[in-house]
Motif scaffolding. Structure first.
Motif, PDB file in Angstrom:
ATOM      1  N   ALA A   1     -10.806  12.839   0.497  1.00 51.02           N
ATOM      2  CA  ALA A   1      -9.911  12.647  -0.654  1.00 51.02           C
ATOM      3  C   ALA A   1      -8.951  11.478  -0.407  1.00 51.02           C
ATOM      4  O   ALA A   1      -8.745  10.638  -1.285  1.00 51.02           O
ATOM      5  CB  ALA A   1      -9.136  13.922  -0.953  1.00 51.02           C
ATOM      6  N   ASP A   2      -8.365  11.422   0.774  1.00 49.43           N
ATOM      7  CA  ASP A   2      -7.433  10.349   1.104  1.00 49.43           C
ATOM      8  C   ASP A   2      -8.161   9.014   1.161  1.00 49.43           C
ATOM      9  O   ASP A   2      -7.741   8.039   0.529  1.00 49.43           O
ATOM     10  CB  ASP A   2      -6.747  10.652   2.433  1.00 49.43           C
ATOM     11  N   ASN A   3      -9.262   8.961   1.871  1.00 48.37           N
ATOM     12  CA  ASN A   3     -10.000   7.711   2.055  1.00 48.37           C
ATOM     13  C   ASN A   3     -10.552   7.174   0.735  1.00 48.37           C
ATOM     14  O   ASN A   3     -10.390   5.996   0.422  1.00 48.37           O
ATOM     15  CB  ASN A   3     -11.137   7.925   3.055  1.00 48.37           C
ATOM     16  N   ARG A   4     -11.169   8.020  -0.040  1.00 50.66           N
ATOM     17  CA  ARG A   4     -11.787   7.560  -1.280  1.00 50.66           C
ATOM     18  C   ARG A   4     -10.740   7.243  -2.342  1.00 50.66           C
ATOM     19  O   ARG A   4     -10.908   6.305  -3.127  1.00 50.66           O
ATOM     20  CB  ARG A   4     -12.796   8.587  -1.766  1.00 50.66           C
ATOM     21  N   GLY A   5      -9.665   8.010  -2.358  1.00 51.23           N
ATOM     22  CA  GLY A   5      -8.567   7.696  -3.275  1.00 51.23           C
ATOM     23  C   GLY A   5      -7.969   6.335  -2.947  1.00 51.23           C
ATOM     24  O   GLY A   5      -7.701   5.520  -3.836  1.00 51.23           O
ATOM     25  N   ALA A   6      -7.763   6.086  -1.653  1.00 53.97           N
ATOM     26  CA  ALA A   6      -7.209   4.802  -1.216  1.00 53.97           C
ATOM     27  C   ALA A   6      -8.156   3.661  -1.561  1.00 53.97           C
ATOM     28  O   ALA A   6      -7.731   2.608  -2.047  1.00 53.97           O
ATOM     29  CB  ALA A   6      -6.935   4.827   0.284  1.00 53.97           C
TER      30      ALA A   6
ATOM     31  N   PHE B   1       0.840  -1.193   0.000  1.00 56.89           N
ATOM     32  CA  PHE B   1       0.000   0.000   0.000  1.00 56.89           C
ATOM     33  C   PHE B   1       0.880   1.250   0.000  1.00 56.89           C
ATOM     34  O   PHE B   1       1.783   1.372   0.820  1.00 56.89           O
ATOM     35  CB  PHE B   1      -0.918  -0.006   1.231  1.00 56.89           C
ATOM     36  N   PRO B   2       0.608   2.207  -0.897  1.00 53.64           N
ATOM     37  CA  PRO B   2       1.464   3.393  -1.037  1.00 53.64           C
ATOM     38  C   PRO B   2       1.155   4.504  -0.024  1.00 53.64           C
ATOM     39  O   PRO B   2       0.260   5.316  -0.219  1.00 53.64           O
ATOM     40  CB  PRO B   2       1.166   3.861  -2.464  1.00 53.64           C
ATOM     41  N   SER B   3       1.938   4.551   1.038  1.00 53.53           N
ATOM     42  CA  SER B   3       1.707   5.564   2.076  1.00 53.53           C
ATOM     43  C   SER B   3       1.993   6.973   1.583  1.00 53.53           C
ATOM     44  O   SER B   3       1.444   7.938   2.121  1.00 53.53           O
ATOM     45  CB  SER B   3       2.536   5.259   3.317  1.00 53.53           C
ATOM     46  N   ASP B   4       2.832   7.107   0.555  1.00 49.14           N
ATOM     47  CA  ASP B   4       3.105   8.448   0.036  1.00 49.14           C
ATOM     48  C   ASP B   4       1.900   9.023  -0.697  1.00 49.14           C
ATOM     49  O   ASP B   4       1.700  10.234  -0.711  1.00 49.14           O
ATOM     50  CB  ASP B   4       4.336   8.438  -0.874  1.00 49.14           C
ATOM     51  N   ARG B   5       1.056   8.184  -1.267  1.00 53.40           N
ATOM     52  CA  ARG B   5      -0.133   8.648  -1.985  1.00 53.40           C
ATOM     53  C   ARG B   5      -1.332   8.846  -1.065  1.00 53.40           C
ATOM     54  O   ARG B   5      -2.150   9.739  -1.291  1.00 53.40           O
ATOM     55  CB  ARG B   5      -0.495   7.662  -3.096  1.00 53.40           C
ATOM     56  N   TYR B   6      -1.462   8.008  -0.054  1.00 49.58           N
ATOM     57  CA  TYR B   6      -2.621   8.041   0.848  1.00 49.58           C
ATOM     58  C   TYR B   6      -2.129   7.961   2.289  1.00 49.58           C
ATOM     59  O   TYR B   6      -2.320   6.948   2.978  1.00 49.58           O
ATOM     60  CB  TYR B   6      -3.581   6.885   0.513  1.00 49.58           C
ATOM     61  N   PRO B   7      -1.509   9.012   2.780  1.00 50.52           N
ATOM     62  CA  PRO B   7      -0.844   8.950   4.088  1.00 50.52           C
ATOM     63  C   PRO B   7      -1.787   8.738   5.275  1.00 50.52           C
ATOM     64  O   PRO B   7      -1.421   8.038   6.222  1.00 50.52           O
ATOM     65  CB  PRO B   7      -0.114  10.287   4.191  1.00 50.52           C
TER      66      PRO B   7
ATOM     67  N   TYR C   1     -15.307  14.566   7.143  1.00 52.49           N
ATOM     68  CA  TYR C   1     -14.483  13.365   7.303  1.00 52.49           C
ATOM     69  C   TYR C   1     -15.258  12.130   6.870  1.00 52.49           C
ATOM     70  O   TYR C   1     -16.483  12.086   6.976  1.00 52.49           O
ATOM     71  CB  TYR C   1     -14.033  13.174   8.758  1.00 52.49           C
ATOM     72  N   ASP C   2     -14.536  11.130   6.403  1.00 55.26           N
ATOM     73  CA  ASP C   2     -15.088   9.793   6.183  1.00 55.26           C
ATOM     74  C   ASP C   2     -14.690   8.934   7.368  1.00 55.26           C
ATOM     75  O   ASP C   2     -13.698   9.207   8.047  1.00 55.26           O
ATOM     76  CB  ASP C   2     -14.489   9.157   4.919  1.00 55.26           C
ATOM     77  N   ARG C   3     -15.460   7.888   7.591  1.00 59.83           N
ATOM     78  CA  ARG C   3     -15.097   6.892   8.603  1.00 59.83           C
ATOM     79  C   ARG C   3     -14.401   5.739   7.866  1.00 59.83           C
ATOM     80  O   ARG C   3     -15.017   5.047   7.069  1.00 59.83           O
ATOM     81  CB  ARG C   3     -16.345   6.398   9.330  1.00 59.83           C
ATOM     82  N   ASP C   4     -13.130   5.584   8.139  1.00 60.52           N
ATOM     83  CA  ASP C   4     -12.331   4.543   7.489  1.00 60.52           C
ATOM     84  C   ASP C   4     -12.312   3.310   8.375  1.00 60.52           C
ATOM     85  O   ASP C   4     -12.149   3.415   9.588  1.00 60.52           O
ATOM     86  CB  ASP C   4     -10.904   5.063   7.264  1.00 60.52           C
TER      87      ASP C   4
END
Length: 143
Positions: free
Chosen positions: A116-121, A43-49, A91-94
């Protein structure tokens, strides 16, 4: 005789410690073979920190690093994992494990993450896993 015995015991102890703790050439991460998984996904932490940090925290707290794909169970797992966690503006609930994992559902670790982070991931993971059928066991490694 005492020196020889002392030296021998020291050598045996050192060899034991070396075999137990030597990680040269090893990432320190579990492998798919270690966890009886079919596939390893990095999993790319640089893209979805934010999502990456949540996955790491959840696994460190004892959640599974393996996701057994169960797409049909996703809606029920999501209901069970998010039911008692209130929505929060902006916020989203991940969830970890994700709702699409057989390991998900009640008791999943929940974190508030920017949409953005949650949905992108979620989109990224979905694209990576679309080729695999339900029942495939995926080991997640966070870079």
């Amino acid at each position: 005789m005492k020196k020889w015995l002392s030296f021998t015991l020291t050598a045996i102890i050192a060899a034991f410690i070396y075999t137990q703790y030597d990680n040269s050439g090893d990432s320190g991460q579990p492998t798919s073979a270690d966890l009886n998984a079919d596939v390893t996904l990095t999993f790319p932490s640089d893209r979805y920190p934010e999502t990456a940090a949540h996955i790491k925290r959840a696994i460190a707290k004892g959640e599974s690093a393996v996701c057994t794909i169960d797409r049909e169970g996703a809606d029920e797992n999501r209901r069970l994992s998010l039911g008692s966690v209130p929505a929060k503006d902006h916020y989203d609930r991940d969830e970890w494990p994700m709702a699409m994992c057989a390991e998900g559902g009640a008791g999943a670790d929940i974190a508030y993450i920017t949409p953005a982070d949650n949905r992108g991931a979620g989109s990224w993971v979905g694209n990576q896993l679309e080729q695999y059928p339900d029942g495939t066991r995926i080991l997640f490694i966070v870079e």
